[in-house]
Design a protein around this motif. Structure first.
Motif, PDB file in Angstrom:
ATOM      1  N   LEU A 101      27.130  39.199  45.253  1.00  0.00           N
ATOM      2  CA  LEU A 101      27.516  39.201  44.114  1.00  0.00           C
ATOM      3  C   LEU A 101      28.821  40.056  43.912  1.00  0.00           C
ATOM      4  O   LEU A 101      29.675  39.501  43.033  1.00  0.00           O
ATOM      5  CB  LEU A 101      26.356  39.631  43.034  1.00  0.00           C
ATOM      6  CG  LEU A 101      25.110  38.508  43.002  1.00  0.00           C
ATOM      7  CD1 LEU A 101      23.972  39.329  42.365  1.00  0.00           C
ATOM      8  CD2 LEU A 101      25.607  37.256  42.413  1.00  0.00           C
ATOM      9  N   ALA A 102      28.818  41.256  44.621  1.00  0.00           N
ATOM     10  CA  ALA A 102      29.923  41.943  44.292  1.00  0.00           C
ATOM     11  C   ALA A 102      31.236  41.069  45.000  1.00  0.00           C
ATOM     12  O   ALA A 102      32.389  41.282  44.290  1.00  0.00           O
ATOM     13  CB  ALA A 102      29.621  43.230  44.874  1.00  0.00           C
ATOM     14  N   THR A 162      21.937  32.807  41.271  1.00  0.00           N
ATOM     15  CA  THR A 162      22.962  31.586  42.185  1.00  0.00           C
ATOM     16  C   THR A 162      24.011  31.473  41.022  1.00  0.00           C
ATOM     17  O   THR A 162      25.249  31.100  41.527  1.00  0.00           O
ATOM     18  CB  THR A 162      22.042  30.218  42.262  1.00  0.00           C
ATOM     19  OG1 THR A 162      20.876  30.736  43.088  1.00  0.00           O
ATOM     20  CG2 THR A 162      22.821  29.499  43.176  1.00  0.00           C
ATOM     21  N   ALA A 163      23.529  31.097  40.004  1.00  0.00           N
ATOM     22  CA  ALA A 163      24.577  30.867  38.900  1.00  0.00           C
ATOM     23  C   ALA A 163      25.809  32.068  38.452  1.00  0.00           C
ATOM     24  O   ALA A 163      26.659  31.675  38.514  1.00  0.00           O
ATOM     25  CB  ALA A 163      23.987  30.334  37.596  1.00  0.00           C
ATOM     26  N   ALA A 164      25.207  33.227  38.643  1.00  0.00           N
ATOM     27  CA  ALA A 164      25.862  34.359  38.181  1.00  0.00           C
ATOM     28  C   ALA A 164      26.934  34.459  39.572  1.00  0.00           C
ATOM     29  O   ALA A 164      28.089  34.955  39.471  1.00  0.00           O
ATOM     30  CB  ALA A 164      25.102  35.662  38.283  1.00  0.00           C
ATOM     31  N   ALA A 165      26.458  34.053  40.758  1.00  0.00           N
ATOM     32  CA  ALA A 165      27.313  34.235  41.855  1.00  0.00           C
ATOM     33  C   ALA A 165      28.589  33.430  41.944  1.00  0.00           C
ATOM     34  O   ALA A 165      29.773  33.788  42.367  1.00  0.00           O
ATOM     35  CB  ALA A 165      26.845  33.972  43.113  1.00  0.00           C
ATOM     36  N   SER A 166      28.591  32.268  40.992  1.00  0.00           N
ATOM     37  CA  SER A 166      29.679  31.477  41.012  1.00  0.00           C
ATOM     38  C   SER A 166      30.326  31.550  39.469  1.00  0.00           C
ATOM     39  O   SER A 166      31.538  31.467  39.337  1.00  0.00           O
ATOM     40  CB  SER A 166      29.629  30.115  41.160  1.00  0.00           C
ATOM     41  OG  SER A 166      28.378  29.506  40.505  1.00  0.00           O
ATOM     42  N   ALA A 167      29.722  32.324  38.698  1.00  0.00           N
ATOM     43  CA  ALA A 167      30.178  32.449  37.138  1.00  0.00           C
ATOM     44  C   ALA A 167      31.635  33.334  37.042  1.00  0.00           C
ATOM     45  O   ALA A 167      32.153  32.853  36.503  1.00  0.00           O
ATOM     46  CB  ALA A 167      28.974  32.994  36.450  1.00  0.00           C
ATOM     47  N   PHE A 168      31.622  34.396  38.142  1.00  0.00           N
ATOM     48  CA  PHE A 168      32.496  35.307  37.927  1.00  0.00           C
ATOM     49  C   PHE A 168      33.863  34.592  38.405  1.00  0.00           C
ATOM     50  O   PHE A 168      35.075  34.966  37.982  1.00  0.00           O
ATOM     51  CB  PHE A 168      32.414  36.329  38.789  1.00  0.00           C
ATOM     52  CG  PHE A 168      31.203  37.413  38.010  1.00  0.00           C
ATOM     53  CD1 PHE A 168      31.641  38.547  37.200  1.00  0.00           C
ATOM     54  CD2 PHE A 168      30.129  37.332  38.497  1.00  0.00           C
ATOM     55  CE1 PHE A 168      30.817  38.799  36.420  1.00  0.00           C
ATOM     56  CE2 PHE A 168      28.985  38.163  37.755  1.00  0.00           C
ATOM     57  CZ  PHE A 168      29.573  39.094  36.794  1.00  0.00           C
ATOM     58  N   LEU A 169      33.859  33.669  39.385  1.00  0.00           N
ATOM     59  CA  LEU A 169      34.871  32.746  39.881  1.00  0.00           C
ATOM     60  C   LEU A 169      35.352  31.954  38.866  1.00  0.00           C
ATOM     61  O   LEU A 169      36.712  31.860  38.475  1.00  0.00           O
ATOM     62  CB  LEU A 169      34.559  32.003  41.149  1.00  0.00           C
ATOM     63  CG  LEU A 169      33.837  32.846  42.240  1.00  0.00           C
ATOM     64  CD1 LEU A 169      33.168  31.599  43.244  1.00  0.00           C
ATOM     65  CD2 LEU A 169      34.863  33.482  43.017  1.00  0.00           C
ATOM     66  N   TYR A 170      34.771  31.403  37.985  1.00  0.00           N
ATOM     67  CA  TYR A 170      35.131  30.556  37.111  1.00  0.00           C
ATOM     68  C   TYR A 170      35.827  31.296  35.711  1.00  0.00           C
ATOM     69  O   TYR A 170      36.624  31.027  35.175  1.00  0.00           O
ATOM     70  CB  TYR A 170      33.834  29.459  36.380  1.00  0.00           C
ATOM     71  CG  TYR A 170      33.564  28.199  37.304  1.00  0.00           C
ATOM     72  CD1 TYR A 170      34.151  27.238  37.105  1.00  0.00           C
ATOM     73  CD2 TYR A 170      32.659  28.443  38.178  1.00  0.00           C
ATOM     74  CE1 TYR A 170      33.688  26.085  37.907  1.00  0.00           C
ATOM     75  CE2 TYR A 170      32.278  27.405  39.049  1.00  0.00           C
ATOM     76  CZ  TYR A 170      32.792  26.235  38.979  1.00  0.00           C
ATOM     77  OH  TYR A 170      32.683  25.293  39.559  1.00  0.00           O
ATOM     78  N   TYR A 171      34.994  32.466  35.570  1.00  0.00           N
ATOM     79  CA  TYR A 171      35.439  33.345  34.620  1.00  0.00           C
ATOM     80  C   TYR A 171      36.924  33.934  34.768  1.00  0.00           C
ATOM     81  O   TYR A 171      37.894  33.782  34.020  1.00  0.00           O
ATOM     82  CB  TYR A 171      34.537  34.597  34.598  1.00  0.00           C
ATOM     83  CG  TYR A 171      34.987  35.484  33.168  1.00  0.00           C
ATOM     84  CD1 TYR A 171      34.552  35.536  31.890  1.00  0.00           C
ATOM     85  CD2 TYR A 171      35.753  36.693  33.457  1.00  0.00           C
ATOM     86  CE1 TYR A 171      34.975  36.373  30.990  1.00  0.00           C
ATOM     87  CE2 TYR A 171      36.086  37.489  32.531  1.00  0.00           C
ATOM     88  CZ  TYR A 171      35.636  37.288  31.452  1.00  0.00           C
ATOM     89  OH  TYR A 171      36.078  38.276  30.156  1.00  0.00           O
ATOM     90  N   GLY A 172      37.361  34.426  35.978  1.00  0.00           N
ATOM     91  CA  GLY A 172      38.377  34.880  36.676  1.00  0.00           C
ATOM     92  C   GLY A 172      39.279  33.701  36.367  1.00  0.00           C
ATOM     93  O   GLY A 172      40.886  34.142  36.174  1.00  0.00           O
TER      94      GLY A 172
END
Lengths: 294, 113
Positions: B104-105, A226-236
């Motif tokens: 996720l992708a 769940t956290a990974a699903a939003s982490a990339f948005l914050y990272y970007g």
């Protein structure tokens, strides 16, 4: 700055403290970490949320591996519910990019209120918790896949309760309700950087009939994805600040290990009540800060 | 592959991801603070730039790569389960895992794509 060489040890110490509290109190550390970063170190809310999300991935991955080994986490049920939590997390993560820091702070304050309530009443994994059927056996190994299939449908499970040496078997009721709550928990996680276990664990236990220990372990199993699903948005968006986040993650992981070891010797009821009051005070302060910024 | 073997694969994947990222984070922090590297604001560099600068000993790039390893660890866990369930004939759960992977992708494309 909040990540200068001088105060980096303080950030690591803050991570250790929240990791210890999270492990001892059975909550994700985010409810402590975010107020500490925002109110204590002056970190902008969006950076604090991003930092907390990455910390959640670290602690969830470390703890989930132990729960899988013990057979406590129901991987099939967790994966089904992860469809809803991931969808919610993406929605929450995208929404966070549009919202002002004061709105996030106000919403965080509101979410702390039920968290404090749950902590006060102490709905934590306890020996002999209801929700499953216990079979008196003396197994030397964790339950097999056959035990799991026998337990109750394709999503049901079983685990060895180490407190009394029995195998607890359970089925899953009201899956749509579990999916709906998981979507809400995922949205809150993506928006505020907390694990969302405060919503999922009681819902899985009370609505879906899953024993509280398996609910907590399965919820923790899901939190990393769940956290990974939003982490990339914050990272970007450039909101994951490498030094701040790394210092915090190192501290939180170390603190979680210390807290897990200390947890066996601490009787949590009184500690939980003290921290419930503390969370209530932090909630009021976050709401007041949000109101001032508006 | 039995259920316990699949559980071991998942556990190994999670622990390896946490251990590798933890080592990179500690190393990166040490380099950043020993060299007093500046911490620029704004969006992160691309992956090829990060890898090139990390190899040359840039502490911030090592930190960013460590964080990316941590963020990818849950994806690897879902991939391992998808493969494991597919091999053991649990196609329905493998399909569910693939749906989670596609979400996720989608998040990666929205965030850094």
């Amino acid at each position: 700055m909040y990540t200068s060489p001088l105060n980096a040890p303080l950030v690591i110490a803050a991570g250790i403290v929240t990791g210890v509290f999270g492990a001892v109190l059975g909550t994700g550390g985010g409810v402590f970490l975010i107020p500490l970063l925002v109110l204590g170190f002056g970190v902008p809310m969006h950076y604090a949320v991003a930092t907390s999300i990455i910390s959640v991935i670290a602690t969830s991955s470390a703890v989930a591996s132990t729960n899988i080994e013990r057979g406590m986490a129901n991987m099939r049920l967790g994966m089904v519910l992860e469809v809803a939590t991931s969808l919610g997390a993406v929605a929450g993560g995208v929404s966070a990019g549009w919202l002002a820091a004061s709105v996030l702070e106000g919403f965080f304050g509101l979410v702390l209120l039920p968290t404090a309530w749950v902590m006060w009443h102490g709905k934590q994994a306890e020996p002999g918790a209801t929700g499953g059927v216990k079979r008196r056996t003396q197994p030397e190994v964790p339950p097999s896949a056959r035990d799991t299939r026998e337990a109750g449908g394709k999503l049901g499970g079983s685990y060895l309760d180490e407190s009394d040496g029995r195998v607890v078997c359970y089925g899953v009721r009201r899956l749509p309700a579990g999916l709906a709550i998981s979507f809400v928990a995922g949205s809150v996680s993506g928006l505020l950087g907390i694990g969302g276990g405060v919503f999922k664990v009681p819902a899985l236990h009370l609505l879906c009939g899953i024993p509280i220990k398996a609910s907590a372990a399965t919820s923790n199993f899901m939190i990393g994805v769940t956290a990974a699903a939003s982490a990339f948005l914050y990272y970007g968006r450039g909101e994951v600040r490498p030094v701040l986040t790394a210092a915090t993650v190192v501290g939180v992981v170390a603190g979680s290990a210390i807290g897990a070891a200390a947890n066996r010797r601490i009787h949590g009821r009184r500690v939980r009540k003290i921290f419930a009051l503390l969370l209530l005070a932090v909630a009021v302060q976050m709401l007041y800060r949000a109101w001032l910024e508006q | 592959m039995q259920e316990s073997q699949l559980g071991r694969c998942v556990r190994w994947t999670l622990l390896s991801g946490v251990a590798l990222s933890g080592a990179m984070l500690v190393l990166g922090l040490l380099i950043v603070f020993l060299n007093h590297q500046p911490r620029p604001e704004g969006p992160p560099p691309t992956l090829p730039v990060l890898m090139r600068t990390a190899v040359s000993g840039n502490g911030l790039s090592i930190l960013s790569l460590g964080l990316l390893v941590l963020m990818v660890t849950p994806l690897l866990r879902v991939s391992v389960l998808a493969a494991g369930w597919f091999v053991t004939g649990q196609r329905r759960f493998a399909l569910v895992a693939l749906i989670v992977l596609s979400l996720l992708a989608w998040s990666i494309v929205l965030g850094v794509g």
